[in-house]
Design an enzyme around this catalytic site. Structure first.
Site, PDB file in Angstrom:
ATOM      1  N   TYR A   1       0.812  -1.168   0.064  1.00  0.00           N
ATOM      2  CA  TYR A   1       0.119   0.068   0.081  1.00  0.00           C
ATOM      3  C   TYR A   1       0.785   1.113  -0.119  1.00  0.00           C
ATOM      4  O   TYR A   1       0.699   2.269  -1.036  1.00  0.00           O
ATOM      5  CB  TYR A   1      -0.822  -0.055   0.959  1.00  0.00           C
ATOM      6  CG  TYR A   1      -1.893   1.000   1.159  1.00  0.00           C
ATOM      7  CD1 TYR A   1      -2.948   1.324   0.292  1.00  0.00           C
ATOM      8  CD2 TYR A   1      -1.598   2.209   2.191  1.00  0.00           C
ATOM      9  CE1 TYR A   1      -3.747   2.408   0.262  1.00  0.00           C
ATOM     10  CE2 TYR A   1      -2.597   3.342   2.060  1.00  0.00           C
ATOM     11  CZ  TYR A   1      -3.782   3.446   1.318  1.00  0.00           C
ATOM     12  OH  TYR A   1      -4.586   4.313   1.178  1.00  0.00           O
TER      13      TYR A   1
ATOM     14  N   LYS B   1       1.250   4.106  -3.209  1.00  0.00           N
ATOM     15  CA  LYS B   1       0.854   5.609  -2.910  1.00  0.00           C
ATOM     16  C   LYS B   1       2.139   6.665  -3.029  1.00  0.00           C
ATOM     17  O   LYS B   1       2.106   7.653  -3.601  1.00  0.00           O
ATOM     18  CB  LYS B   1       0.262   6.048  -1.496  1.00  0.00           C
ATOM     19  CG  LYS B   1      -1.346   5.406  -1.254  1.00  0.00           C
ATOM     20  CD  LYS B   1      -2.127   5.770  -2.252  1.00  0.00           C
ATOM     21  CE  LYS B   1      -3.691   5.289  -2.061  1.00  0.00           C
ATOM     22  NZ  LYS B   1      -4.604   5.743  -3.065  1.00  0.00           N
TER      23      LYS B   1
END
Length: 235
Positions: free
Chosen positions: A160, A164
């Site tokens: 994750y 990002k």
């Protein structure tokens, strides 16, 4: 009238961002993978619904045609995202990470963002004041993640935050490529959404504030930046 598309907007941060922008006078397209959920959300908000699965080329192309037929686009909010490394309420760490989890995460968070940008850039380039907001995360900040004793440093997942951080780089490079657009990444804060099993410290409505604020950036506003509610964030 400003026309805005928000991906992943039938719930959570996207829904609350749509609520704020409708209130600000935008014509908002609620983008949703599930057409029924999208229609129900749009009806509740006084918005328009468009089906869009950011992992599917044909779906994104069809959504672009629908928005073009509806009059064009001024603001794009790339909000759709997944946290595939969250399993049973627990974030898997580096020892358990597989290429498949990384691939699933990047397919939505990174490739999906690029897929949507590519499809909607022709519409945005026709706008007199085009804006793009890429929903990032505080976990994207290498400065924060490498600071011992902070919540970001304590996060053990890989996929994750890596996705990002890639979104942040995409933001910077697109902003340089299209100086006439306002293109920024935002960190909404740890908000209670389905993405994190509703474990966040603030409401989705609170998290949506910075997304909606940057979606309303004017032609003289910042571009190529990374912002939280309190201001610019370190890369």
């Amino acid at each position: 009238m400003t026309t805005t598309l928000i991906t992943g907007a039938n719930k959570g941060l996207g829904f609350e961002t749509a609520r704020r922008l409708v209130a600000a006078g935008h014509t908002v397209y609620v983008g949703s993978r599930d057409a029924g959920r999208g229609r129900r959300a749009a009806a509740e908000l006084g918005a328009r619904a468009v089906r869009i699965d950011v992992t599917d080329d044909a779906s994104v192309a069809a959504a672009a045609r629908a928005v073009e037929a509806g009059g064009g686009l001024d603001v794009l909010v790339n909000n759709a995202g997944v946290q595939a490394e969250l399993s049973g309420g627990t974030v898997i760490g580096a020892a358990e990470l597989t290429a498949e989890v990384m691939r699933e995460t990047f397919e939505t968070n990174v490739f999906g963002t690029v897929r949507v940008l590519h499809a909607f850039l022709p519409l945005l380039r026709r706008s007199v004041a085009p804006v793009v907001v890429n929903v990032s995360s505080g976990l994207a900040s290498l400065t924060r993640v490498t600071a011992p004793g902070t919540p970001s440093h304590a996060y053990r997942g890989v996929a994750y935050p890596a996705s990002k951080t890639a979104v942040n780089m995409i933001t910077v490079q697109y902003a340089k490529a299209f100086p006439g657009m306002r293109i920024n990444a935002v960190e909404p804060g740890f908000s209670r959404t389905d993405l994190n099993g509703h474990t966040g410290r603030q409401s989705a409505g609170q998290g949506a504030e910075i997304i909606a604020r940057m979606a309303q950036a004017g032609p003289d506003g910042p571009t190529g930046g990374y912002f939280a509610a309190e201001g610019p964030l370190p890369w």
